[in-house]
Design a protein around this motif. Structure first.
Motif, PDB file in Angstrom:
ATOM      1  N   ILE A 141      22.618  63.608  16.647  1.00  0.00           N
ATOM      2  CA  ILE A 141      22.013  62.290  16.871  1.00  0.00           C
ATOM      3  C   ILE A 141      21.733  61.614  15.545  1.00  0.00           C
ATOM      4  O   ILE A 141      21.993  60.414  15.379  1.00  0.00           O
ATOM      5  CB  ILE A 141      20.726  62.436  17.715  1.00  0.00           C
ATOM      6  CG1 ILE A 141      21.092  62.825  19.146  1.00  0.00           C
ATOM      7  CG2 ILE A 141      19.901  61.160  17.702  1.00  0.00           C
ATOM      8  CD1 ILE A 141      19.906  63.245  19.993  1.00  0.00           C
ATOM      9  N   LEU A 142      21.225  62.381  14.590  1.00  0.00           N
ATOM     10  CA  LEU A 142      20.947  61.829  13.268  1.00  0.00           C
ATOM     11  C   LEU A 142      22.228  61.347  12.591  1.00  0.00           C
ATOM     12  O   LEU A 142      22.239  60.294  11.933  1.00  0.00           O
ATOM     13  CB  LEU A 142      20.255  62.888  12.403  1.00  0.00           C
ATOM     14  CG  LEU A 142      19.602  62.428  11.116  1.00  0.00           C
ATOM     15  CD1 LEU A 142      18.560  61.361  11.399  1.00  0.00           C
ATOM     16  CD2 LEU A 142      18.967  63.601  10.414  1.00  0.00           C
ATOM     17  N   ALA A 143      23.317  62.077  12.782  1.00  0.00           N
ATOM     18  CA  ALA A 143      24.600  61.649  12.227  1.00  0.00           C
ATOM     19  C   ALA A 143      25.046  60.330  12.853  1.00  0.00           C
ATOM     20  O   ALA A 143      25.507  59.412  12.156  1.00  0.00           O
ATOM     21  CB  ALA A 143      25.658  62.730  12.453  1.00  0.00           C
ATOM     22  N   GLY A 144      24.890  60.206  14.155  1.00  0.00           N
ATOM     23  CA  GLY A 144      25.268  58.964  14.833  1.00  0.00           C
ATOM     24  C   GLY A 144      24.399  57.794  14.415  1.00  0.00           C
ATOM     25  O   GLY A 144      24.899  56.685  14.186  1.00  0.00           O
ATOM     26  N   GLY A 152      26.626  56.162   3.008  1.00  0.00           N
ATOM     27  CA  GLY A 152      26.283  56.248   4.428  1.00  0.00           C
ATOM     28  C   GLY A 152      27.314  57.023   5.223  1.00  0.00           C
ATOM     29  O   GLY A 152      26.962  57.855   6.061  1.00  0.00           O
ATOM     30  N   PHE A 153      28.585  56.755   4.979  1.00  0.00           N
ATOM     31  CA  PHE A 153      29.634  57.486   5.693  1.00  0.00           C
ATOM     32  C   PHE A 153      29.614  58.974   5.341  1.00  0.00           C
ATOM     33  O   PHE A 153      29.778  59.838   6.212  1.00  0.00           O
ATOM     34  CB  PHE A 153      31.012  56.895   5.392  1.00  0.00           C
ATOM     35  CG  PHE A 153      31.276  55.602   6.096  1.00  0.00           C
ATOM     36  CD1 PHE A 153      31.496  54.441   5.384  1.00  0.00           C
ATOM     37  CD2 PHE A 153      31.292  55.541   7.483  1.00  0.00           C
ATOM     38  CE1 PHE A 153      31.729  53.241   6.027  1.00  0.00           C
ATOM     39  CE2 PHE A 153      31.530  54.357   8.144  1.00  0.00           C
ATOM     40  CZ  PHE A 153      31.742  53.187   7.417  1.00  0.00           C
ATOM     41  N   LEU A 154      29.414  59.285   4.060  1.00  0.00           N
ATOM     42  CA  LEU A 154      29.366  60.691   3.653  1.00  0.00           C
ATOM     43  C   LEU A 154      28.155  61.399   4.256  1.00  0.00           C
ATOM     44  O   LEU A 154      28.254  62.560   4.688  1.00  0.00           O
ATOM     45  CB  LEU A 154      29.355  60.803   2.128  1.00  0.00           C
ATOM     46  CG  LEU A 154      30.647  60.387   1.418  1.00  0.00           C
ATOM     47  CD1 LEU A 154      30.470  60.469  -0.089  1.00  0.00           C
ATOM     48  CD2 LEU A 154      31.813  61.247   1.869  1.00  0.00           C
ATOM     49  N   PHE A 203      25.878  65.224   8.161  1.00  0.00           N
ATOM     50  CA  PHE A 203      25.038  65.579   9.299  1.00  0.00           C
ATOM     51  C   PHE A 203      25.878  66.090  10.469  1.00  0.00           C
ATOM     52  O   PHE A 203      25.502  67.046  11.145  1.00  0.00           O
ATOM     53  CB  PHE A 203      24.201  64.387   9.761  1.00  0.00           C
ATOM     54  CG  PHE A 203      23.019  64.093   8.876  1.00  0.00           C
ATOM     55  CD1 PHE A 203      22.243  65.104   8.347  1.00  0.00           C
ATOM     56  CD2 PHE A 203      22.683  62.788   8.587  1.00  0.00           C
ATOM     57  CE1 PHE A 203      21.161  64.822   7.544  1.00  0.00           C
ATOM     58  CE2 PHE A 203      21.602  62.497   7.781  1.00  0.00           C
ATOM     59  CZ  PHE A 203      20.835  63.518   7.263  1.00  0.00           C
ATOM     60  N   GLY A 204      26.999  65.471  10.705  1.00  0.00           N
ATOM     61  CA  GLY A 204      27.872  65.912  11.791  1.00  0.00           C
ATOM     62  C   GLY A 204      28.422  67.308  11.555  1.00  0.00           C
ATOM     63  O   GLY A 204      28.419  68.155  12.449  1.00  0.00           O
ATOM     64  N   ILE A 205      28.887  67.570  10.333  1.00  0.00           N
ATOM     65  CA  ILE A 205      29.415  68.893  10.001  1.00  0.00           C
ATOM     66  C   ILE A 205      28.308  69.940  10.077  1.00  0.00           C
ATOM     67  O   ILE A 205      28.525  71.057  10.552  1.00  0.00           O
ATOM     68  CB  ILE A 205      30.078  68.874   8.606  1.00  0.00           C
ATOM     69  CG1 ILE A 205      31.385  68.089   8.683  1.00  0.00           C
ATOM     70  CG2 ILE A 205      30.320  70.275   8.085  1.00  0.00           C
ATOM     71  CD1 ILE A 205      32.039  67.846   7.346  1.00  0.00           C
TER      72      ILE A 205
END
Length: 149
Positions: free
Chosen positions: A45-48, A85-87, A92-94
């Motif tokens: 969720i944090l990644a999104g 931001g993208f990184l 977070f997703g990884i």
């Protein structure tokens, strides 16, 4: 004529069930899922949210920098913030996917070893409690001796 030997076909649900263990989940497996699944979900969720915030910020900031700043500095800053931001979103997703992967591997490894770990922990707690009880008795005895003298 030669007879053909045909095995009965399994249904899809039977095929899937054949990959699952026969016994139920152990306490350690349930505990690991209950504690780590929310962590992985939170990180996803944090990644999104980070990705969405980055895109919204980029959408709002880029026209403002173009309109109000004739120099290239703000454009570089915008690009740097967008890349950051993208990184961050990807990190977070990884991290979330790695956490979920670790959780699955942990659950597979801990089958059967939890009772021994619990027994060892129980013995250590009992030893520590008896040691602390002895220390408390000694301290109480010393306090009584000091009060008497």
């Amino acid at each position: 004529m030669a007879e053909q030997h045909r095995e009965p076909q399994q249904s899809t649900s039977d095929a899937i069930k054949s990959y699952l263990p026969d016994n139920g989940s152990s306490t350690s497996q349930v505990l690991a899922v209950v504690t780590l699944f929310p962590v992985g979900s939170f990180l996803l969720i944090l990644a999104g949210l980070t990705l969405a915030g980055t895109l919204i910020g980029l959408t709002v900031a880029t026209p403002l920098f173009v309109i109000f700043s004739p120099i290239i500095g703000p454009a570089v800053l915008t690009i740097a913030l967008a890349v950051a931001g993208f990184l961050t979103s990807g990190a977070f997703g990884i991290t979330a996917l790695s956490s979920i992967s670790w959780l699955l591997n942990y659950v597979r490894r801990t089958r059967g070893s939890l009772p021994e770990q619990l027994e060892h922990a129980r013995r250590r707690v009992q030893d520590t409690a008896s040691h602390m009880g002895q220390k408390t008795r000694e301290a109480g005895q010393k306090a009584q001796d000091v009060m008497r003298s």
